[in-house]
Design a protein around this motif. Structure first.
Motif, mmCIF file in Angstrom:
data_model
loop_
_atom_site.group_PDB
_atom_site.id
_atom_site.type_symbol
_atom_site.label_atom_id
_atom_site.label_comp_id
_atom_site.label_asym_id
_atom_site.label_seq_id
_atom_site.Cartn_x
_atom_site.Cartn_y
_atom_site.Cartn_z
ATOM 1 N N GLY A 1 93.833 46.445 70.345
ATOM 2 C CA GLY A 1 95.218 46.695 69.934
ATOM 3 C C GLY A 1 95.565 48.171 69.961
ATOM 4 O O GLY A 1 96.607 48.576 70.478
ATOM 5 N N GLU A 2 94.653 48.994 69.399
ATOM 6 C CA GLU A 2 94.890 50.446 69.419
ATOM 7 C C GLU A 2 95.006 50.951 70.866
ATOM 8 O O GLU A 2 95.856 51.782 71.170
ATOM 9 N N GLY A 3 94.147 50.422 71.735
ATOM 10 C CA GLY A 3 94.129 50.863 73.129
ATOM 11 C C GLY A 3 95.425 50.560 73.864
ATOM 12 O O GLY A 3 95.845 51.345 74.718
ATOM 13 N N ILE A 4 96.063 49.409 73.540
ATOM 14 C CA ILE A 4 97.308 49.057 74.255
ATOM 15 C C ILE A 4 98.546 49.562 73.513
ATOM 16 O O ILE A 4 99.671 49.256 73.897
ATOM 17 N N GLY A 5 98.325 50.324 72.445
ATOM 18 C CA GLY A 5 99.449 50.979 71.768
ATOM 19 C C GLY A 5 99.980 50.274 70.528
ATOM 20 O O GLY A 5 101.035 50.654 70.005
ATOM 21 N N SER B 1 98.823 40.314 76.294
ATOM 22 C CA SER B 1 99.114 41.163 75.128
ATOM 23 C C SER B 1 99.415 42.593 75.558
ATOM 24 O O SER B 1 100.318 43.238 75.015
ATOM 25 N N ALA B 2 98.639 43.078 76.541
ATOM 26 C CA ALA B 2 98.862 44.443 77.031
ATOM 27 C C ALA B 2 100.234 44.557 77.696
ATOM 28 O O ALA B 2 100.948 45.546 77.496
ATOM 29 N N LEU B 3 100.619 43.510 78.452
ATOM 30 C CA LEU B 3 101.943 43.523 79.113
ATOM 31 C C LEU B 3 103.058 43.528 78.074
ATOM 32 O O LEU B 3 104.029 44.277 78.182
ATOM 33 N N VAL C 1 100.980 39.365 66.875
ATOM 34 C CA VAL C 1 101.075 37.897 66.733
ATOM 35 C C VAL C 1 100.488 37.211 67.961
ATOM 36 O O VAL C 1 99.700 36.260 67.845
ATOM 37 N N LEU C 2 100.835 37.715 69.153
ATOM 38 C CA LEU C 2 100.322 37.098 70.380
ATOM 39 C C LEU C 2 98.799 37.195 70.440
ATOM 40 O O LEU C 2 98.106 36.205 70.738
ATOM 41 N N LEU C 3 98.272 38.373 70.116
ATOM 42 C CA LEU C 3 96.823 38.603 70.197
ATOM 43 C C LEU C 3 96.067 37.710 69.212
ATOM 44 O O LEU C 3 95.121 37.001 69.588
ATOM 45 N N ILE C 4 96.503 37.724 67.943
ATOM 46 C CA ILE C 4 95.759 36.984 66.910
ATOM 47 C C ILE C 4 95.962 35.474 67.055
ATOM 48 O O ILE C 4 94.982 34.713 67.114
ATOM 49 N N ALA C 5 97.226 35.056 67.125
ATOM 50 C CA ALA C 5 97.484 33.610 67.224
ATOM 51 C C ALA C 5 96.901 33.055 68.520
ATOM 52 O O ALA C 5 96.301 31.972 68.529
ATOM 53 N N GLY C 6 97.018 33.809 69.600
ATOM 54 C CA GLY C 6 96.489 33.349 70.891
ATOM 55 C C GLY C 6 94.987 33.152 70.839
ATOM 56 O O GLY C 6 94.470 32.116 71.276
ATOM 57 N N THR C 7 94.267 34.123 70.277
ATOM 58 C CA THR C 7 92.803 34.007 70.200
ATOM 59 C C THR C 7 92.411 32.798 69.356
ATOM 60 O O THR C 7 91.518 32.034 69.721
ATOM 61 N N LEU C 8 93.092 32.635 68.219
ATOM 62 C CA LEU C 8 92.744 31.524 67.317
ATOM 63 C C LEU C 8 93.025 30.173 67.975
ATOM 64 O O LEU C 8 92.236 29.233 67.841
#
Lengths: 255, 83
Positions: free
Chosen positions: A207-211, B32-34, B48-55
């Motif tokens: 997360g930190e890496g992508i800002g 998530s990066a996009l 939200v996308l990162l956490i909910a998506g992984t779960l």
């Protein structure tokens, strides 16, 4: 003092993760030593440690040259993949879908295999040395990934290394004293905890890496661990309910 | 398989236990990066996308594995000697 307090989560993650890996490596080294001779098994282990030191030196200096944003993304991705793999296995084991890890069974299997393979007349036993070497390198690489993963980005490589070395020294000392596998170590619980820690660190660094600006800064890691703990506990309950798997206590009471 | 290929396979195995899950997680990280770099994006969208998506990916994977394992062998499995 405050930097050591800041490094406590990294040190704890490295200590717990490394203790699991050290127990797994130690079981195979003990089996090789007991079945084929201690001299070759210990030489193989020492060779494995030298190889690991070389890996740390090479990768440690290479990592220092990578810009921080890219490093955060790379380390976060590696930690997330590594952590989710541990967590997946821990959830399946806790739910009773996959059997628990059994160091005594591994020790017995390894000892039988090593005893049955052909033995040379020389004092140097290549099978014992190679078995111990492979175990130390393979499990050790996981320790290196954990230490670099949790320690590199926040400049916490020293606390993470101390945590890992303390775990390895503790496991080696106890194994040398007992001369048998450490079957009572609650490996699944440790893997569960470490899976949660590594995945949380992975989320945070990526997360930190992508800002992403995490609310409450570094303290967000604790919140991420809590979210993962609750979510994974719910997954375990959900699997047990849907597939009618009894609690482990009930399984043990029945068998 | 030669020793180098075996060693590479062993190291990759540290990260790719279940190849499908690993690829799904990598795709999620790319999304998530996009989102994080989008013009109207705010941090919480990506969080939200990162956490909910992984779960969700983890939940789908463990449920699928549980379904496959319990179908093929009912009852608790014996203690494992797998790492």
């Amino acid at each position: 003092m405050s930097s050591w307090m800041q490094g406590a989560p990294q040190m704890a993650a490295a200590f717990l993760g490394s203790s699991v890996e050290a127990v797994e490596a130690m079981t195979i080294v003990l089996a090789a030593g007991a079945a084929r001779g201690w001299r070759s098994a210990l030489m193989g282990s020492a060779g494995g440690l030298v190889t690991l030191a070389a890996i740390v030196v090479v990768f440690g200096s290479a990592l220092a040259a990578i810009p921080i944003d890219y490093l955060q993304i790379a380390v976060g991705t590696a930690l997330l993949l590594f952590g989710i793999r541990w967590l997946r296995k821990a959830v399946l084991r806790s739910a009773g879908v996959v059997a628990l890890h059994d160091e005594s069974a591994i020790y017995a299997t390894q000892t039988n295999t090593l005893q049955s393979s052909e033995r040379s007349a020389a004092r140097w036993d290549a099978v014992a040395a190679l078995t111990a070497y492979k175990a130390v390198v393979l499990e050790g690489v996981e320790v290196v990934v954990i230490v670099i993963g949790v320690g590199t980005v926040g400049n916490m490589i020293l606390p993470a290394s101390i945590g890992a070395l303390a775990a390895c020294a503790l496991v080696a000392a106890v194994a040398a004293f007992l001369r048998r596998p450490l079957a009572r170590v609650p490996e699944n619980a440790l893997k569960y905890g470490v899976g949660i820690m590594l995945t949380s660190f992975g989320w945070f660094w990526f997360g930190e890496g992508i800002g992403i600006r995490w609310p409450y800064g570094d303290a967000a890691i604790l919140g991420l661990m809590l979210v993962l703990f609750v979510a994974s506990a719910l997954m375990v309950r959900c699997i047990r309910r849907l597939h009618a798997i009894p609690d482990r206590e009930h399984i043990e009471a029945r068998s | 398989m030669n020793p180098i290929a075996r060693a590479v396979r062993a190291v990759l195995g540290l990260f790719f236990d279940d190849g499908k899950l690993a690829l799904e997680v990598l795709a999620l990280l790319a999304c998530s990066a996009l989102v994080a770099n989008g013009e109207l994006a705010q941090s919480w969208h990506s969080i939200v996308l990162l956490i909910a998506g992984t779960l969700i990916l983890l939940l789908e994977n463990v449920m699928r594995t549980a379904r496959t394992v319990t179908r093929s062998s009912p009852g608790p499995s014996p203690p494992s000697s797998q790492p």
